[in-house]
Enzyme design. Structure first.
Site, PDB file in Angstrom:
ATOM      1  N   THR A  14       0.818  -1.220   0.000  1.00 34.42           N
ATOM      2  CA  THR A  14       0.000   0.000   0.000  1.00 34.42           C
ATOM      3  C   THR A  14       0.852   1.270   0.000  1.00 34.42           C
ATOM      4  OG1 THR A  14      -1.532  -1.262   1.347  1.00 34.42           O
ATOM      5  CG2 THR A  14      -1.909   1.089   1.247  1.00 34.42           C
ATOM      6  N   VAL A 128       5.593   7.010  12.621  1.00 40.77           N
ATOM      7  CA  VAL A 128       4.679   7.525  13.652  1.00 40.77           C
ATOM      8  C   VAL A 128       3.647   8.447  13.009  1.00 40.77           C
ATOM      9  CG1 VAL A 128       4.482   8.853  15.791  1.00 40.77           C
ATOM     10  CG2 VAL A 128       6.495   7.432  15.405  1.00 40.77           C
ATOM     11  N   GLY A 130       1.646   8.186  10.423  1.00 40.56           N
ATOM     12  CA  GLY A 130       1.493   8.220   8.955  1.00 40.56           C
ATOM     13  C   GLY A 130       1.900   9.511   8.288  1.00 40.56           C
ATOM     14  N   GLU A 186      -7.482  -4.774  11.031  1.00 46.15           N
ATOM     15  CA  GLU A 186      -6.782  -5.999  10.624  1.00 46.15           C
ATOM     16  C   GLU A 186      -7.585  -7.228  11.060  1.00 46.15           C
ATOM     17  OE1 GLU A 186      -3.619  -5.938   9.295  1.00 46.15           O
ATOM     18  OE2 GLU A 186      -3.424  -3.770   9.399  1.00 46.15           O
ATOM     19  N   ASP A 197       0.421  -0.954  19.006  1.00 46.83           N
ATOM     20  CA  ASP A 197       0.828  -0.056  17.914  1.00 46.83           C
ATOM     21  C   ASP A 197       1.115   1.354  18.465  1.00 46.83           C
ATOM     22  OD1 ASP A 197       0.771   0.620  14.862  1.00 46.83           O
ATOM     23  OD2 ASP A 197      -0.608   2.059  15.772  1.00 46.83           O
ATOM     24  N   LYS A 201       4.791   3.625  18.941  1.00 45.74           N
ATOM     25  CA  LYS A 201       4.934   5.023  18.515  1.00 45.74           C
ATOM     26  C   LYS A 201       5.341   5.910  19.699  1.00 45.74           C
ATOM     27  CE  LYS A 201       1.603   4.221  14.807  1.00 45.74           C
ATOM     28  NZ  LYS A 201       0.187   4.135  14.474  1.00 45.74           N
ATOM     29  N   GLY A 298      -2.693   5.006   5.500  1.00 50.71           N
ATOM     30  CA  GLY A 298      -3.165   5.187   4.120  1.00 50.71           C
ATOM     31  C   GLY A 298      -2.005   5.334   3.160  1.00 50.71           C
TER      32      GLY A 298
HETATM   33  N1  HSE Z   1      -2.809   0.298  12.330  1.00 56.61           N
HETATM   34  C1  HSE Z   1      -2.414   1.638  12.539  1.00 56.61           C
HETATM   35  C2  HSE Z   1      -3.633   2.490  12.873  1.00 56.61           C
HETATM   36  C3  HSE Z   1      -1.739   2.276  11.350  1.00 56.61           C
HETATM   37  O1  HSE Z   1      -4.752   1.989  12.897  1.00 56.61           O
HETATM   38  O2  HSE Z   1      -3.447   3.670  13.131  1.00 56.61           O
HETATM   39  C4  HSE Z   1      -0.310   1.893  11.257  1.00 56.61           C
HETATM   40  O3  HSE Z   1       0.393   2.206  12.397  1.00 56.61           O
END
Ligand code: HSE
Length: 422
Positions: A14, A128, A130, A186, A197, A201, A298
């Protein structure tokens, strides 16, 4: 720039696809090689992205040891194996750009030590939040500050789930299932739901803020699976939103770094950040509080951060004037004349309180193709009345013609206010 900088891509999912699209517009960079897991996948990606199949390889060493490649961009994920590959790339004199938060939080020490040993740079803006440029903000723009605290919505999936629970009044399990069906969360959502996650970060950000190694396993962590509709309703009733926040406080002897759900007051900017968006409040001792809001995941947003890192590396290596620092631009930008700009407008008028005034007003607006969003007549006393209305976007020159028309009308005393509406 005289010759193109060649980069090698590890992984092309992606984010990689987004990066290929962005770099198509940046002619100083050439994607020389792309490593993917097998030939079948290479053929598919080459077709989808209109790339030459010859630049693909399923032997990672083709990228790691290619002497023409100066930057390796790692977008394939994974920890132990990936670390070995990246250390090999550093050994071979390549700078690294990665979006891999797990790798940095768990194995960052070894990687940064190798980068120091081989005098190379590792950039990781996309790891961190996106598309939000928080790493560059901390490391460069706020470099002169002591960062006192940082609070952020660092996980989009959990923010989406909490927001939909609130808006649709549905329980956690049901919203999670719907999010998975939509391909949003996911198949194994543990990493997001349980706060891992966000903790990765937080560990990365806390390291930057403190200038010290932060063990992700020591970052306190609670997820959102225990949050109920009743909690959300209670929060709403008392003027709060429930958000999963990553928080770092750096104003005492010990660093306070954690991830857990928080009641956030409605007047805090984080409270209004809905759906899968991310947001970060960062307070420096000199800058005071800065808020960054944007896409935390994204294809294009995350690739934007990866591409930004590539541009920074290129500018550092270049012997020519640094393109990021040039401000004596020779080419003049063409600015749009205000007459051609389109805006929506709020207009307030005073008028005579008599029959047909609103009809006259409506006819004038109709003549100029101005569509009225709402109109309100108020404060009618004696022979005077006031009205205000908002019109759909029109060109500024048309707006001026409307104002002139209205001011010329017998039934209207004055156009008292004109303000543009976003
Ligand atoms: N899975 C993460 C989120 C994005 O939902 O923010 C990648 O770190």
């Amino acid at each position: 720039m005289s010759s193109k900088i060649k980069i090698g891509l590890l992984g092309c999912g992606t984010v990689g696809s987004g990066l290929v699209k962005i770099l198509n517009n940046h002619k100083q960079v050439e994607i020389a090689k792309i490593f993917v897991r097998n030939e079948k996948r290479a053929k598919q990606i080459a077709k989808d992205l209109a790339l030459d199949l010859a630049i693909f390889t399923w032997n990672i060493d083709d990228v790691l040891t290619d002497s023409s490649i100066s930057i390796v961009v790692e977008l394939m994920g994974g920890v132990d194996q990936t670390k070995k590959h990246l250390i090999k790339a550093l050994e071979n004199g390549k700078d690294i750009v990665t979006a891999n938060k797990d790798l940095l939080a768990l194995e960052g020490d070894d990687l940064f030590a190798a980068a120091e040993k081989y005098k190379r740079t590792i950039m990781y803006e996309a790891a961190v939040a996106g598309g939000i440029p928080i790493i560059t903000t901390l490391k460069q723009s706020l470099a002169a500050n002591k960062i006192i605290c940082l609070q952020g919505i660092l996980n989009g999936t959990t923010n989406y789930i909490l927001d939909v629970m609130k808006k649709e009044g549905k329980p956690f399990a049901e919203v999670l299932m719907a999010a998975q069906e939509l391909g949003f969360a996911e198949a194994d959502p543990t990493n997001d739901i349980d706060g891992h996650d966000a903790a990765y970060k937080v560990a990365i950000l806390a390291s930057i803020i403190s200038g010290k190694r932060v063990d992700v396993n020591k970052v306190y962590r609670e997820g959102i699976s225990k949050i109920t509709k009743m909690d959300i309703n209670s929060a709403q009733k008392r003027g709060y939103e429930i958000k999963l926040l990553g928080m770092i406080f750096n104003n005492e002897d010990k660093l306070d770094a954690r991830v857990h759900p928080v009641f956030v007051p409605l007047d805090n900017p984080l409270a209004s950040v809905g759906m899968e968006n991310n947001a970060i409040l960062v307070k420096g001792d000199a800058s005071d509080t800065i808020t960054l809001i944007g896409k935390g995941a994204g294809s294009l947003p995350t690739a934007s951060s990866v591409a930004g890192d590539i541009m920074i590396l290129i500018s550092k290596e270049s012997s020519e004037p640094n393109p990021l620092q040039i401000s004596n631009f020779t080419e003049a930008a063409e600015l749009k004349n205000i007459d051609e700009v389109e805006n929506s407008f709020y207009i307030r008028i005073s008028m005579h309180d008599k029959l047909g005034v609103l009809r006259d007003l409506g006819e004038a607006l109709f003549r100029h193709n101005a569509n009225v969003k709402f109109i309100d007549q108020y404060d009618v006393h004696g022979s005077e009345a006031h009205a205000d209305f908002i019109i759909d976007p029109i060109q500024e020159k048309e707006l001026r013609a409307i104002v002139k028309d209205l001011e010329a009308m017998d039934s209207i005393k004055a156009v008292e206010s004109v303000i543009r509406v976003l």
